[in-house]
Design a protein around this motif. Structure first.
Motif, short mmCIF file in Angstrom:
data_model
loop_
_atom_site.label_atom_id
_atom_site.label_comp_id
_atom_site.label_asym_id
_atom_site.label_seq_id
_atom_site.Cartn_x
_atom_site.Cartn_y
_atom_site.Cartn_z
N ALA A 187 146.96 87.29 15.03
CA ALA A 187 146.18 87.82 16.16
C ALA A 187 144.77 87.23 16.24
CB ALA A 187 146.11 89.34 16.07
N ASP A 188 144.22 86.87 15.08
CA ASP A 188 142.85 86.33 15.06
C ASP A 188 142.80 84.81 15.06
OD1 ASP A 188 141.84 88.92 14.96
OD2 ASP A 188 141.95 89.00 12.78
N ASN A 189 143.95 84.16 15.21
CA ASN A 189 144.00 82.70 15.16
C ASN A 189 144.38 82.17 16.54
OD1 ASN A 189 144.47 79.96 14.64
ND2 ASN A 189 145.29 80.36 12.61
N ASP A 190 143.40 81.63 17.28
CA ASP A 190 143.67 81.17 18.65
C ASP A 190 144.43 79.85 18.69
OD1 ASP A 190 141.70 79.44 17.85
OD2 ASP A 190 140.24 80.02 19.36
#
Length: 429
Positions: free
Chosen positions: A96-99
């Motif tokens: 979720a925090d890795n674009d």
């Protein structure tokens, strides 16, 4: 001709498949998300990503370090596809925090759906995890000259026998793969026997040994599991909980503690809750702990032998940390077992049933160093009694398993080098 017959059969089955899909959508809301993705309409979130397909949570957990290495070391975006809803939920938890990582459902294995998916995503490579071999997808990638690599490949004797009955379809499919990066020599030989080209098969070891155990700053188990012995049964499947509950109820009276049941699939939470109720022992759902007044948690925790049903996803590693003994599910049931290395890496003694064919090599290696004990329904009570009453045995088994995991690491680096070399070769052509 073989692929034509397979494709025709797939199209003939499509109307029935759509009906079942619509029934799932109607009965379970989580299947409504990503409906059209399963027919090829995947989102365009990344520019020419590496498409990595891991069917479900187990494969995804094993491949996560490789996904992160592709992003950080090769500087490439990744699209992760799964087939299960729980796999999608796990993707959200992990990335979720890795674009640079996106996720979607894999299209069904039809030529039109695969063509649409690849046309929209435009992947620079497709990585298929373990045994995710789809004839139309592999053929469409070959026609589009997209490198298609089997990573962390494994093939049990049982699966090889089943594939052998379809050799007319399997052999041409394997020959279209760019590379087969397999876990062990025995699996590599089985792929060769099925028709894979020797020049494309490389034995690199199992990525499962390169697992990363995240640091946990918060102990979420303390509110549910009191001091004392803790037997955690993870990824349990249908038919196993009844045996585990029976063994727990029949333990000698001096053994005090908590049995923690973590079912593999969330749709079985209510079914396992009924079994807990029938056991006659005090039990509690994990979801009840945060709701004051629903149950008296203190009374539950004060009982000398209680049961906790973990009815939430993504918490297994937290409870493995708390465990004194771990039973890994899917192994008393005839489903092939789940990954014992997470528990072993944490230094926990591991107990499994005899049906471990999904992890034959891993279980054999753990058993050889005495980090794992194989039990049966008949021997379960005796084995768990010995483990819960002998701390020295637990410590010895846990240390042996952790040492094996540490020794076997390195497959991640070998996989990354092989993938990088393949991508460079494609760019140079």
């Amino acid at each position: 001709m073989a692929l034509f017959v397979y494709t025709c059969l797939c199209y003939l089955a499509l109307p029935i498949g759509i009906v079942f899909h619509l029934l799932f959508v109607w009965r379970r809301a989580e299947f409504r998300r990503g409906f059209w993705q399963r027919y090829g309409w995947l989102p365009k979130k990344q520019h020419q990503p590496v498409l990595v397909h891991a069917a479900s949570v187990g494969e995804l957990n094993a491949i996560t370090p490789l996904i992160e290495a592709i992003v950080s070391d090769l500087k490439l975006p990744v699209l992760v596809t799964t087939t299960s809803v729980t796999g999608q939920s796990r993707c959200q938890q992990l990335f979720a925090d890795n674009d640079r990582v996106s996720w979607a459902y894999l299209a069904v294995d039809l030529g039109a759906a695969n063509w649409l998916m690849l046309q929209r995503v435009k992947p620079r490579a497709v990585l298929l995890v373990e045994t995710e071999l789809w004839p139309n997808l592999i053929t469409t990638c070959a026609r589009k000259k997209i490198p298609t690599i089997l990573v962390n490949g494994r093939l049990s004797a049982r699966s090889a026998k089943a594939y052998g009955r379809l050799s007319w379809l399997v052999a041409p499919m394997l020959q279209k793969l760019t590379q087969l990066l397999v876990q062990d020599q025995a699996g590599g030989q089985r792929f060769l026997d099925l028709g894979a080209q020797a020049s494309k098969v490389s034995v690199l070891g199992s990525l499962k040994y390169d697992l990363v155990i995240p640091d946990s700053q918060i102990d979420i188990t303390s509110a549910a599991v009191p001091a004392g012995l803790c037997w955690v049964c993870g990824s349990t499947r249908s038919g196993e909980e009844a045996s585990l509950l029976q063994a727990w109820a029949q333990l000698p009276p001096q053994i005090r503690g908590t049995l923690v049941l973590v079912p593999r699939h969330p749709q079985r939470f209510d079914e396992v809750a009924d079994l807990c109720q029938q056991s006659g022992l005090p039990w509690l759902r994990y979801s009840q702990i945060n709701y004051q007044g629903v149950v008296d948690v203190d009374v539950h925790k004060a009982h000398p032998r209680s049961i906790l049903l973990v009815d939430a996803m993504g918490l297994l590693m937290h409870f493995y940390r708390r465990a004194d003994v771990v039973f890994v599910g899917g192994s008393l049931a005839d489903t092939g077992g789940h990954n014992p290395l997470e528990a072993a890496a944490l230094g926990k003694p591991v107990l499994m049933g005899p049906n471990c064919f999904n992890f034959t090599q891993v279980c054999d290696q753990l058993e050889q160093v005495q980090g794992l004990r194989v039990t049966t329904n008949a021997c379960l009570l005796e084995d768990i009694t010995q483990l819960l009453t002998d701390q020295s045995l637990r410590d010895t088994m846990g240390a042996a398993g952790a040492a094996l995991v540490d020794k076997q690491k390195g497959a991640l680096k070998r996989h990354l080098l092989a993938i990088e070399a393949t991508l460079e070769q494609v760019l140079g052509e």
